[in-house]
Write a protein that holds these residues in place. Structure first.
Motif, PDB file in Angstrom:
ATOM      1  N   LYS A   1      76.407  65.687  42.378  1.00 14.44           N
ATOM      2  CA  LYS A   1      77.465  64.698  42.605  1.00 14.44           C
ATOM      3  C   LYS A   1      77.755  63.855  41.361  1.00 14.44           C
ATOM      4  O   LYS A   1      78.783  63.185  41.283  1.00 14.44           O
ATOM      5  N   MET A   2      76.835  63.913  40.402  1.00 17.68           N
ATOM      6  CA  MET A   2      76.980  63.107  39.179  1.00 17.68           C
ATOM      7  C   MET A   2      77.528  63.916  38.003  1.00 17.68           C
ATOM      8  O   MET A   2      77.669  63.384  36.898  1.00 17.68           O
ATOM      9  N   LEU A   3      77.857  65.182  38.216  1.00 15.77           N
ATOM     10  CA  LEU A   3      78.202  66.061  37.096  1.00 15.77           C
ATOM     11  C   LEU A   3      79.359  65.539  36.245  1.00 15.77           C
ATOM     12  O   LEU A   3      79.374  65.728  35.030  1.00 15.77           O
ATOM     13  N   LYS A   4      80.337  64.871  36.852  1.00 19.05           N
ATOM     14  CA  LYS A   4      81.470  64.344  36.081  1.00 19.05           C
ATOM     15  C   LYS A   4      81.044  63.267  35.093  1.00 19.05           C
ATOM     16  O   LYS A   4      81.762  62.962  34.150  1.00 19.05           O
ATOM     17  N   GLU A   5      79.861  62.697  35.328  1.00 17.20           N
ATOM     18  CA  GLU A   5      79.322  61.678  34.422  1.00 17.20           C
ATOM     19  C   GLU A   5      78.321  62.249  33.430  1.00 17.20           C
ATOM     20  O   GLU A   5      77.795  61.533  32.585  1.00 17.20           O
ATOM     21  N   LEU A   6      78.077  63.569  33.541  1.00 11.58           N
ATOM     22  CA  LEU A   6      77.053  64.207  32.703  1.00 11.58           C
ATOM     23  C   LEU A   6      77.589  65.353  31.848  1.00 11.58           C
ATOM     24  O   LEU A   6      77.007  65.667  30.806  1.00 11.58           O
ATOM     25  N   VAL A   7      78.701  65.965  32.287  1.00 15.51           N
ATOM     26  CA  VAL A   7      79.209  67.188  31.664  1.00 15.51           C
ATOM     27  C   VAL A   7      80.695  67.019  31.327  1.00 15.51           C
ATOM     28  O   VAL A   7      81.424  66.381  32.093  1.00 15.51           O
ATOM     29  N   PRO A   8      81.168  67.556  30.204  1.00 17.49           N
ATOM     30  CA  PRO A   8      82.597  67.474  29.879  1.00 17.49           C
ATOM     31  C   PRO A   8      83.467  68.002  31.018  1.00 17.49           C
ATOM     32  O   PRO A   8      83.126  69.030  31.635  1.00 17.49           O
TER      33      PRO A   8
END
Length: 436
Positions: free
Chosen positions: A278-285
């Motif tokens: 759920k946090m991928l948008k804050e971790l990955v381009p």
């Protein structure tokens, strides 16, 4: 000063504009303003009127000095009234005005508000990229470069070079010129915004704004050398560019950076592993989210995170910067524009501006389409809907025509880098001559 009734209630700033505005533009009117204020304060027994008179005189003494012939009379006026609350500070401001250039615009709302509350100290809130803020004292004669130095010193930065003051309005984010008075620059921007909105919407308009302190020019930036600058500026300013997908990077880099960003968010709390999908948008381009499934991203990020055992949040911040520091696009400012000059390029290109010059990139593949060093750029200009640049010489140069609403930003940034390059070149010349 309240001695006579007016037809309508006016904003105090409107009144100070009427009083001081013409005199800031016309030196011949300045003595007249001083004389009129002192005349109305002489033999005046109305306390409210006298309070406003002192407030006007206080503002006046900070804006511009009187002529030499009137100066001694004003000094005498103030010296014989030292019991008055503002008299001593009026003398102090007058001495300051004699040593500096006069202000170019009438007082800012913040200055008027301060003196109306009988405060001889003026404070302004400054925001930082890491979502913190601090209050700084700003004098009438504080120049933007003085405020930059003051903020850098208070924050304990190694150097103020490359930092700038920005004003954010509902429509734009503008960098202030270092040579200008802070309150003059502030007024110029807010007045322009107000005038534009009034022409568009009609009627009176309140303009909201915020003042930011950020890094503008990216040179001599080495991650880990200035930890405060890394924490407050470099990390929060570079992170959005990374997550928007502006850089070209490998999958291994993205996994490593994802683990570092996860540590910045949760520190050592491994119970948060389940939240990674759920946090991928804050971790990955953003443009690489589908390069792997959410579960694969989680598995790889967890593995990289576990290899970083014992690392602190501060170390993770520096670690993130050290990875992207190796990329040629580190520190670049990116602008997506519509180009109309090169048929072989896509209609929409991404322009990166840095100390090296201007790089034109493909927005999807991130391939470099063209590179133009500062030394090869002949001139540039901008307007509300465009940015134009000539590469080579002015006669046979190659013109690059772009449609964009951010032309003013590109123009200002390129000008600042060009000035920095010229200053560096001038500084090196005497050394080279001595060496020769």
């Amino acid at each position: 000063m309240g001695d006579y009734p007016t037809r309508q209630i006016q904003n105090p700033l409107e009144l100070t504009d009427q009083i001081f505005g013409p005199a800031t533009q016309n030196e011949a009117l300045r003595d007249e303003i001083y004389c009129q204020i002192m005349k109305q304060m002489t033999s005046n027994n109305i306390r409210y009127s006298m309070e406003q008179g002192w407030q006007l005189l206080w503002l006046c003494c900070g804006l511009f000095p009187p002529s030499n012939s009137l100066l001694k009379h004003i000094q005498r006026f103030l010296e014989t009234r030292r019991r008055e609350t503002l008299a001593s500070d009026c003398l102090h401001r007058l001495q300051g005005a004699l040593r500096t250039e006069p202000r170019k615009l009438p007082p800012h709302q913040v200055e008027v508000d301060a003196v109306q509350h009988n405060s001889i100290q003026i404070f302004h809130k400054i925001h930082f990229p890491n979502d913190t803020e601090e209050i700084f004292e700003v004098a009438t004669n504080t120049k933007v470069r003085d405020l930059v130095r003051m903020i850098a010193t208070k924050l304990g930065l190694i150097s103020e070079d490359g930092f700038s003051i920005f004003v954010k309005t509902p429509d734009k984010v503008l960098s202030l010129s270092e040579a200008d008075y802070f309150f003059d620059s502030l007024r110029q921007i807010t007045d322009w915004t107000r005038t534009t909105k009034m022409a568009k919407d009609g009627g009176p308009v309140n303009v909201s704004y915020s003042v930011f302190f950020m890094r503008k020019l990216w040179f001599n930036v080495i991650p880990g050398r200035d930890l405060e600058a890394d924490r407050i500026f470099h990390f929060p300013q570079e992170l959005p560019k990374y997550l928007r997908g502006y850089h070209r990077c490998t999958k291994e880099d993205m996994v490593q950076l994802g683990a570092l960003l996860f540590r910045v968010k949760v520190n050592n709390d491994k119970t948060q592993f389940v939240m990674i999908p759920k946090m991928l948008k804050e971790l990955v381009p953003n443009d690489q989210l589908k390069a792997m499934s959410a579960d694969d991203w989680k598995k790889n990020i967890v593995a990289a995170y576990n290899k970083q055992a014992g690392m602190t949040v501060e170390e993770a911040i520096v670690g993130f910067l050290k990875v992207i520091f190796k990329w040629p696009t580190f520190g670049c400012a990116f602008f997506e524009v519509k180009q109309a000059s090169e048929p072989s390029f896509p209609d929409i290109v991404r322009i990166a501006i840095s100390r090296q010059g201007v790089t034109i990139m493909h927005p999807k593949t991130k391939d470099v389409l063209a590179t133009h060093p500062l030394t090869k750029i002949a001139n540039w200009c901008s307007g509300s809907t465009y940015f134009h640049m000539t590469v080579g010489n002015l006669v046979k140069g190659n013109k690059i025509l772009c449609e964009t609403s951010l032309g003013y930003k590109m123009d200002d940034l390129l000008t600042s880098y060009a000035n920095m390059y010229l200053n560096e070149t001038r500084a090196q010349r005497p050394r080279n001559r001595r060496f020769n």
